[in-house]
Design an enzyme around this catalytic site. Sequence first.
Site, short mmCIF file in Angstrom:
data_model
loop_
_atom_site.label_atom_id
_atom_site.label_comp_id
_atom_site.label_asym_id
_atom_site.label_seq_id
_atom_site.Cartn_x
_atom_site.Cartn_y
_atom_site.Cartn_z
N SER A 1 0.68 -1.19 -0.36
CA SER A 1 0.04 -0.02 -0.08
C SER A 1 0.79 1.16 -0.01
O SER A 1 1.95 1.14 0.71
CB SER A 1 -0.77 0.20 1.19
OG SER A 1 -1.58 -1.12 0.72
N GLY B 1 -1.91 6.22 3.10
CA GLY B 1 -3.00 6.21 4.52
C GLY B 1 -3.92 5.07 4.64
O GLY B 1 -4.18 5.44 5.72
N ARG B 2 -3.69 3.92 4.46
CA ARG B 2 -4.43 3.37 4.69
C ARG B 2 -5.67 3.57 4.39
O ARG B 2 -6.83 3.43 4.55
CB ARG B 2 -4.93 2.83 6.34
CG ARG B 2 -3.87 1.37 6.13
CD ARG B 2 -4.11 1.06 7.86
NE ARG B 2 -4.36 2.53 9.00
CZ ARG B 2 -2.96 1.88 9.78
NH1 ARG B 2 -1.77 1.78 9.98
NH2 ARG B 2 -3.60 3.25 10.94
N CYS C 1 6.95 4.32 9.84
CA CYS C 1 6.67 3.08 9.85
C CYS C 1 7.88 1.74 9.40
O CYS C 1 9.20 2.09 9.52
CB CYS C 1 5.13 2.66 8.75
SG CYS C 1 6.33 4.17 7.46
N THR D 1 2.63 -11.24 3.29
CA THR D 1 2.38 -10.30 4.30
C THR D 1 2.02 -11.20 6.13
O THR D 1 2.58 -11.83 5.74
CB THR D 1 0.62 -10.24 3.90
OG1 THR D 1 0.59 -9.18 5.07
CG2 THR D 1 0.04 -11.48 4.12
N ASP E 1 -8.24 1.02 9.37
CA ASP E 1 -8.37 0.97 7.84
C ASP E 1 -9.76 0.80 6.88
O ASP E 1 -9.96 0.36 6.73
CB ASP E 1 -8.01 -0.85 7.77
CG ASP E 1 -7.12 -1.26 6.46
OD1 ASP E 1 -6.69 -0.35 5.94
OD2 ASP E 1 -6.31 -2.27 6.77
N CYS F 1 2.73 4.57 1.12
CA CYS F 1 3.30 5.49 1.69
C CYS F 1 4.37 6.15 1.67
O CYS F 1 5.62 5.76 1.12
CB CYS F 1 3.40 4.13 2.39
SG CYS F 1 4.07 5.39 4.63
N ARG G 1 -8.96 0.44 3.84
CA ARG G 1 -8.02 0.17 1.95
C ARG G 1 -9.46 -0.84 1.63
O ARG G 1 -9.99 -1.48 2.84
CB ARG G 1 -7.31 -0.37 2.46
CG ARG G 1 -5.55 -0.05 2.81
CD ARG G 1 -4.19 -0.43 3.06
NE ARG G 1 -4.63 -0.97 4.61
CZ ARG G 1 -3.67 -1.60 4.32
NH1 ARG G 1 -2.28 -1.63 3.90
NH2 ARG G 1 -3.88 -2.31 5.98
N LYS H 1 -5.77 -9.35 4.62
CA LYS H 1 -5.06 -8.91 2.77
C LYS H 1 -5.53 -10.38 2.40
O LYS H 1 -6.39 -10.56 1.55
CB LYS H 1 -4.00 -8.59 2.80
CG LYS H 1 -3.90 -7.53 3.16
CD LYS H 1 -2.34 -7.09 2.66
CE LYS H 1 -1.69 -6.01 2.43
NZ LYS H 1 0.13 -5.22 2.68
N1 LIG Z 1 -4.05 6.28 9.06
C1 LIG Z 1 -2.41 5.44 8.98
N2 LIG Z 1 -1.88 5.00 7.98
C2 LIG Z 1 -0.17 4.78 8.22
C3 LIG Z 1 0.50 4.79 9.40
N3 LIG Z 1 1.20 4.31 9.22
C4 LIG Z 1 1.18 3.94 8.24
N4 LIG Z 1 -0.08 3.96 7.72
C5 LIG Z 1 -0.08 3.18 6.07
O1 LIG Z 1 -0.71 2.06 5.78
C6 LIG Z 1 -0.08 1.26 4.98
C7 LIG Z 1 0.80 0.15 5.37
O2 LIG Z 1 0.26 -0.48 5.85
P1 LIG Z 1 0.47 -1.63 7.17
O3 LIG Z 1 -0.78 -1.47 8.55
O4 LIG Z 1 2.33 -1.15 7.48
O5 LIG Z 1 0.39 -3.05 6.96
P2 LIG Z 1 0.27 -3.89 5.80
O6 LIG Z 1 -0.06 -3.76 4.21
O7 LIG Z 1 -1.55 -3.92 6.32
O8 LIG Z 1 0.43 -5.27 5.95
P3 LIG Z 1 1.51 -5.95 6.19
O9 LIG Z 1 1.44 -6.54 4.34
O10 LIG Z 1 1.62 -7.42 6.79
O11 LIG Z 1 2.86 -4.75 5.46
C8 LIG Z 1 0.41 2.09 4.41
O12 LIG Z 1 -0.47 2.94 2.82
C9 LIG Z 1 0.86 3.38 4.81
O13 LIG Z 1 1.03 4.88 4.62
C10 LIG Z 1 -0.63 5.32 10.32
O14 LIG Z 1 -0.20 5.90 11.05
N5 LIG Z 1 -2.13 6.01 9.92
ZN LIG Z 2 4.89 3.26 5.78
#
Ligand SMILES: Nc1nc2c(ncn2[C@@H]2O[C@H](COP(=O)(O)OP(=O)(O)OP(=O)(O)O)[C@@H](O)[C@H]2O)c(=O)[nH]1
Ligand SMILES: [Zn+2]
Length: 204
Positions: free
Chosen positions: A51, A92-93, A64, A148, A125, A53, A127, A153
């Site tokens: 995702s 940002g999720r 992160c 992951t 989240d 970032c 997403r 997911k």
């Molecule tokens: N809203 C928000 N989004 C965040 C924050 N820190 C990171 N992100 C976003 O989180 C997303 C990445 O998600 P993660 O939770 O790190 O990991 P994941 O993709 O769910 O899981 P993995 O597959 O295990 O990496 C990216 O879009 C980042 O921009 C935060 O503090 N707040």
């Molecule tokens: Zn990040």
Amino acid sequence: MQLKRIAQAKLPTPWGTFTIVGFKELATSKDHVAMVYGDITQQPILTRIHSECLTGDALFSLRCDCGFQLQAALQQIAKTGNGVLLYHRQEGRNIGLLNKIRAYALQDEGLDTVEANHQLGFAADERDFTICADMLKLLNIDQIKLLTNNPEKIRVLEQAGIKIVERIPLEVGENPNNEHYLETKAQKMGHILHLHPLNKDEKS
Ligand SMILES: Nc1nc2c(ncn2[C@@H]2O[C@H](COP(=O)(O)OP(=O)(O)OP(=O)(O)O)[C@@H](O)[C@H]2O)c(=O)[nH]1
Ligand SMILES: [Zn+2]
């Protein structure tokens, strides 16, 4: 199908030459890309959903683990000889970059990543991983080994008709700046993480 496949080209990286495939969301015109490596007809295919970032992927943020995961995933795919990284542009999720910066400001005041999203009026989240299932379908992929730590997911992709043959953990980039963030992901967001909290009293 929510996407249309638009264009593709070679993309050399430090780990090998990928093919970048560009997609457009039909409803919003938002674009997403896949980084494809090697022969992806032999399934299951090693797959990473990354995702967006901006802060971690491009600006070297240590808040992160994203930048570290992005590099490690591309490296692992190239080493394996084939695979695909979906670059899912839901920053940002999926609250967007500016709201993520607002959420970071709240985290600087003591809220955790989930509380900060809630305070801004968002779910923890936001997403939509069905977009990722559609990218895989447009690449003729229906069986994957997914890199992951996030069981959500797996749940959404399986519901969308993608068979997850194996989950492969991707635990990199833990550091003092993201220790609390990763702990919150494990405790509140269901991520499977084996953390190594820094303990000042620890002798080893
Ligand atoms: N809203 C928000 N989004 C965040 C924050 N820190 C990171 N992100 C976003 O989180 C997303 C990445 O998600 P993660 O939770 O790190 O990991 P994941 O993709 O769910 O899981 P993995 O597959 O295990 O990496 C990216 O879009 C980042 O921009 C935060 O503090 N707040
Ligand atoms: Zn990040």
